[in-house]
Scaffold this active site. Sequence first.
Site, PDB file in Angstrom:
ATOM      1  N   GLU A   1       0.826  -1.196   0.000  1.00  0.00           N
ATOM      2  CA  GLU A   1       0.000   0.000   0.000  1.00  0.00           C
ATOM      3  C   GLU A   1       0.869   1.257   0.000  1.00  0.00           C
ATOM      4  OE1 GLU A   1      -2.328   0.302   3.529  1.00  0.00           O
ATOM      5  OE2 GLU A   1      -2.929   2.362   3.165  1.00  0.00           O
TER       6      GLU A   1
ATOM      7  N   ASP B   1      -4.454  -0.846  10.004  1.00  0.00           N
ATOM      8  CA  ASP B   1      -5.555  -0.012  10.485  1.00  0.00           C
ATOM      9  C   ASP B   1      -6.775  -0.263   9.606  1.00  0.00           C
ATOM     10  OD1 ASP B   1      -4.953   1.253   8.110  1.00  0.00           O
ATOM     11  OD2 ASP B   1      -4.072   3.037   9.038  1.00  0.00           O
TER      12      ASP B   1
ATOM     13  N   ASP C   1      -8.114   1.569   7.163  1.00  0.00           N
ATOM     14  CA  ASP C   1      -7.860   1.776   5.729  1.00  0.00           C
ATOM     15  C   ASP C   1      -7.096   0.601   5.131  1.00  0.00           C
ATOM     16  OD1 ASP C   1      -9.175   4.154   5.517  1.00  0.00           O
ATOM     17  OD2 ASP C   1      -7.407   5.400   5.870  1.00  0.00           O
TER      18      ASP C   1
ATOM     19  N   ASP D   1      -1.428  -1.316   5.657  1.00  0.00           N
ATOM     20  CA  ASP D   1      -1.322  -0.797   7.018  1.00  0.00           C
ATOM     21  C   ASP D   1      -2.198  -1.588   7.982  1.00  0.00           C
ATOM     22  OD1 ASP D   1      -1.162   2.734   6.040  1.00  0.00           O
ATOM     23  OD2 ASP D   1       0.348   1.144   6.039  1.00  0.00           O
TER      24      ASP D   1
END
Length: 655
Positions: free
Chosen positions: A430, A509, A511, A507
């Site tokens: 990402e 998280d 997102d 990541d």
Amino acid sequence: MTQKQYDESSFRVLKGLEPVRERPGMYTRTDSPTHIIQEVIDNAADEALAGFAKNIHVVLMRDGSVAVTDDGRGIPVGLHPQEGLPVVVLAYTVLHAGGKFDKKSGNSAYAFSGGLHGVGVAVTTALSTRVEVEVRRDGKIHQIVFADGGRSIGELQDIGSAGKHTGTRVRVWPDGRYFDSPKIPQAEIERLLRSKAVLLPGVKVMLDIEQADGSFARQEWRYTEGLAGYLREMVAGAEAVAPLFTGEAYAGADEDFAQGEGAAWSFGWFDGMQLNESYVNLIPTVAGGTHESGLRTGVFEAVKSFIEHHSLLPKGVKIQQDDVCGKMSFVLSARILDPQFQGQVKEKLNSREAVKLVSSMVLHPFEAWLNQNVEYGRAIAELAIKQAQSRLKNAQKVEKRKSSGVAVLPGKLSDCESEDIADNELYLVEGDSAGGSAKLARDRETQAILPLRGKVLNAWEVDPNRLFANAEIHDISVAIGVDPHALDAPDGVLSGLRYGKIIIMADADVDGSHIQTLLLTLFLRHFPRVVEAGHVFIAMPPLYRIDVPAQGKKRPARRFYALDDNELNAIRDRLIKEGFRVEQLEIGRFKGLGEMRSDQLKETAMDHATRRVLPVTLDDVSSARTLFDLLMGKGEASGRRAWMEAKGNLVEADL
């Protein structure tokens, strides 16, 4: 539809052993009762490892029960100073209670053991209809019975004189309701007991099996040569390339590791035969782990040094670890003060420090042996060089197929040097920033990096003919060497596959989870055979970093990583039990992969020995596609709302 009430009365608190009975699969294997019996055997073996037991005796009864007896010290039966209950009761009925904590402070009853958190035999009690414990200690024979999964606890009774004899006898009646089969596989118990005899020189291990006429058939194991004798027995008849290399080494008081940590090993190379077995504190690690990585690292570095010193490597050939260790047979027994396993059944060691520990113990002794036995060293080196040449030859065949195609690889792809598809990995990363860190952290030989900008298109309802209009999807398809296809596509659709592992790294998280979902949507809809063949994986980078200060010269500063809040809390609680104050711990939260240093990214997500990577599997393709239709389809808004109203409370989200 009537809505169920959700208020204070909806909460249920599981007490005692109820969590184990409610979710047994979280604590043990549920295919058979083997593991709950192994917990009892492991306790007896820990007494032998500590130097107090010389005999371990297991009896398989026709009524399905199992008795395990040792002549160790006998589990304490006196009252616990804080809890006010006999210690034997705490051990068999209370989770997270045991004599194997406080190893670093010196207050533990066992310097080295497989016990980590006091869950072991309490699980045995919870999943058994009856457990009888008989303890010989302090000149007396004590007996106590736990029935109905630990709900019923009998009185601790003094039933006679033990004289000078000590030890513990435990008889277990597993509860068949919790297991796919109530029968204990005899072959597994035999293999487990034989391994204990191998790893405990001088200890006699016996197995009695009750026969139909009431008599007992006995098997007995004792290995005078230890690991080497066992390995020779297992590879009997195979021709050896060189004699076995057997040894052991343990840390002293002034070394980087805890005193007594180290390993014993025996390994060699045999034509047409391979055996790999490893143990940590006598616990079989059937799925391997970081101690096996350490052994392979030490062996590889020693052989590589020998080859370079004697100028044996042909021009244009580069030796890799698998060339040296791919056909090596070994038995490894590691001793680690505070081992970290993957799961309660302890099938895989995760302790990162074990890589350095074992490799440092093996490297110099084996390197010296190779140079003292040059003839055998050359034979091992020649085998490794042949493997490397064969690998390069196969890679050339792949290269010809690749060069005949018309597709041009994406310019932002940082490809790997190797063409061995089995070893090659493509990381879909990402963002460009994270892609830059990943390029610095990767192994250039086998790891390729393809950075993705922004969130990939939701491709669930995209027409395959319009798929390549999206640049990111076009680059992914060209990079992996596979065109979009249907679920019923022939096997030949994977003939151009360029990587054995395609690893999604986003990541840690919300997102990042969204990007993972979009990529999984793409692969499931348009590259289903890639998923079905087991080529898609998800990297698990950490959300937190915990820096721990040094504890004197013997315990240097340490660093831990946590995937989420639950793992962070578990690590913090463990460090507090070790004596650290909360303010001594430096805890940092990663904002994303791009914020991580390349060495941190390598250690947590890219190094084979220490990374966490999950395979993506398809157990039921039809159910998976139905769920993705609901969650990713543009016309399913009302269905998604109904699903969230019904099951939204089951989702764990970092909001």
